[in-house]
Design an enzyme around this catalytic site. Structure first.
Site, PDB file in Angstrom:
ATOM      1  N   LYS A   1      32.907  40.396  39.356  1.00 57.35           N
ATOM      2  CA  LYS A   1      33.193  40.013  40.762  1.00 57.35           C
ATOM      3  C   LYS A   1      33.749  38.553  41.042  1.00 57.35           C
ATOM      4  O   LYS A   1      33.787  38.183  39.230  1.00 57.35           O
ATOM      5  CB  LYS A   1      31.198  40.121  41.167  1.00 57.35           C
ATOM      6  CG  LYS A   1      31.321  40.019  43.055  1.00 57.35           C
ATOM      7  CD  LYS A   1      31.944  41.565  43.020  1.00 57.35           C
ATOM      8  CE  LYS A   1      31.402  41.602  44.316  1.00 57.35           C
ATOM      9  NZ  LYS A   1      30.855  43.073  44.791  1.00 57.35           N
TER      10      LYS A   1
ATOM     11  N   GLY B   1      23.297  43.541  59.682  1.00 58.79           N
ATOM     12  CA  GLY B   1      25.125  43.402  59.536  1.00 58.79           C
ATOM     13  C   GLY B   1      25.973  44.232  59.707  1.00 58.79           C
ATOM     14  O   GLY B   1      25.315  45.601  60.032  1.00 58.79           O
TER      15      GLY B   1
ATOM     16  N   GLY C   1      29.570  44.037  59.236  1.00 62.17           N
ATOM     17  CA  GLY C   1      31.030  43.523  59.014  1.00 62.17           C
ATOM     18  C   GLY C   1      31.573  45.104  58.786  1.00 62.17           C
ATOM     19  O   GLY C   1      30.776  46.492  59.552  1.00 62.17           O
TER      20      GLY C   1
ATOM     21  N   GLY D   1      28.862  48.354  57.290  1.00 57.80           N
ATOM     22  CA  GLY D   1      28.257  48.824  58.658  1.00 57.80           C
ATOM     23  C   GLY D   1      28.671  49.302  59.418  1.00 57.80           C
ATOM     24  O   GLY D   1      27.899  49.515  59.929  1.00 57.80           O
TER      25      GLY D   1
HETATM   26  N1  GLU Z   1      33.103  44.794  46.812  1.00 58.35           N
HETATM   27  C1  GLU Z   1      32.940  46.063  46.893  1.00 58.35           C
HETATM   28  C2  GLU Z   1      31.764  46.190  46.345  1.00 58.35           C
HETATM   29  O1  GLU Z   1      30.841  45.476  46.314  1.00 58.35           O
HETATM   30  C3  GLU Z   1      34.234  46.570  46.229  1.00 58.35           C
HETATM   31  C4  GLU Z   1      34.683  46.253  45.049  1.00 58.35           C
HETATM   32  C5  GLU Z   1      35.531  47.572  44.870  1.00 58.35           C
HETATM   33  O2  GLU Z   1      36.715  48.152  45.112  1.00 58.35           O
HETATM   34  O3  GLU Z   1      36.467  46.831  43.421  1.00 58.35           O
HETATM   35  O4  GLU Z   1      31.411  47.549  46.050  1.00 58.35           O
END
Ligand code: GLU
Length: 419
Positions: free
Chosen positions: A107, A219, A221, A224
């Protein structure tokens, strides 16, 4: 007494400890998984439109790669901090393992309020960030994607910056791209649609159908919006919706499509003409509804406010909205909390399809991708539900999801000879 500061990494470690104990693993497994493999902190000097240079800070956390390359989004938010990014990367490890896709967890985040930057400033910031992390990402190494306040345009800049750097067009270096650059249109709806699928499946278990059931969202976005849209299309009643500026309520239920149009145009749900009344951003959490969808950030349902939560099903579109203490409390009361790593996996499941498609040079049809998502989400839901019944439904459903996920990661680590 001072209020303890909420640290998502501490919460993530508590969840891991519980899973390790449930599966009967020793401290060694906990120690190996409690710490991310690598966290890169980067300084991001950006030339602003007025000629000055502003310095931002960003991180990429790579938690575990036993099952495959690190995978997870990058968020832009004024409150992002290192431990939040680490927690989110750990949650991605479990999410990807549970989804049954060959990825580890990663992340990223930049501490910035993107709403205060111009388009050109955002482009420079995004390119600077990707350039700074370029040495640790790769199509078989670490594959970023969108998260809070990032979108297909951000991914286009990331992909382009990387491709320039390596002098090769590597479309699959990020997912969630615009269609014309190797993305899939259905990626945009996948997180929310996936959450709606899990809410629908849970509603079927409890009441036979989701039709006519009341839904509140905290939420509005990307996640949601599309959770609301799918549930609305299946006949559920969207009675309350909120975003950071406030919330709105309608006893008759909102037309989700109209509401999304309004939100996209005005930047908030507040002021939507169909609303009977207006309330605060957190108020949807406390409504007496059938289904609650926390779709904002972490730490929404805590031991301080859990007593006020009345919903019967909670489908976590956000990452980490329920703290472990609140989770236990809700399980005791018989509330079905569909954990984030199951409920919001639709995004990364579609990301995987996009990545495979990029590597095949573009092959998959949008309808096929959507059908795969449906199949995966329902099968994964069933698998977790079954294990949940085995361990006992007085435990949080999260314990079952973690059980399945952590076991897979540990098996992979054993086979690789890491433990
Ligand atoms: N940000 C999204 C999540 O928290 C997607 C992550 C992705 O597709 O790699 O799952």
């Amino acid at each position: 007494m001072t209020t303890p500061v909420y640290d998502p990494y501490e919460e993530a470690k508590k969840q891991l400890r519980k899973a390790v104990d449930l599966l009967g693993y020793g401290d060694e497994v906990y120690e190996v998984l409690a710490v991310p493999d690598r966290v890169l902190e980067v300084k991001l000097p950006v030339r602003m439109d007025d000629g000055t240079v502003k310095v931002f800070i960003g991180w990429r956390s790579q938690h575990n790669c036993a099952l495959g390359p690190y995978k997870g989004g990058v968020r832009y938010h004024p409150n992002v901090h290192k431990n939040e990014v680490i927690a989110l990367s750990m949650w991605m490890t479990w999410k990807n393992a549970l989804a049954g896709i060959p990825y580890g967890g990663g992340k990223g985040g930049i501490r910035v309020d993107p709403r205060k930057l111009s388009f050109a400033e955002l482009e420079r910031l995004s390119r600077t960030f990707f350039h700074a992390i370029a040495d640790i990402v790769g199509i078989d190494r670490d594959i970023p994607a969108p998260d809070v306040y990032t979108n297909p345009q951000t991914m286009a800049w990331f992909m382009d910056e990387y491709s320039r750097k390596v002098s090769n067009q590597i479309l699959g270096i990020v997912t969630g791209k615009p269609k014309i650059l190797g993305g899939l249109n259905v990626r945009m709806i996948s997180t929310g649609h996936g959450t709606a699928i899990t809410a629908r499946e849970a509603a079927k278990k409890l009441w036979g159908t989701v039709e006519g059931k009341t839904v509140a969202l905290q939420g509005f976005g990307n996640a949601g919006q599309y959770a609301a849209k799918s549930l609305y299309e299946w006949g559920a009643k969207i009675v309350a919706v909120s975003d950071s500026k406030g919330g709105i309520y309608s006893s008759k239920g909102f037309n989700a499509e109209e509401l999304i149009k309004w939100k996209v145009e005005k930047g908030t749900v507040v002021g939507f003409p169909e609303a009977e009344k207006t309330f605060k951003s957190d108020d949807p959490l406390y409504l007496d509804v059938d289904i609650l969808i926390p779709a904002a950030l972490e730490n929404a349902i805590t031991k301080e406010n859990v007593d006020k939560v009345k919903a019967k099903i909670i489908a976590e579109a956000a990452n980490g909205p329920t703290t472990p203490e609140a989770d236990v409390e809700l399980a005791k009361r018989g509330v079905v909390v569909i954990p984030d790593i199951l409920a919001n996996a639709g995004g990364v499941i579609m990301s995987h399809i996009e990545w495979v498609n990029n590597r095949m040079g573009g092959w998959i049809k949008e309808e096929e991708a959507l059908a795969r998502l449906e199949e995966k989400m329902t099968n994964n839901f069933e698998e977790v539900w079954k294990f949940w019944e085995e361990i006992g439904r007085d435990h949080p459903m999260r314990d079952a999801a973690y059980g399945v996920a952590v076991k897979r990661v540990v098996e992979a680590m054993k086979l690789r000879g890491w433990i």
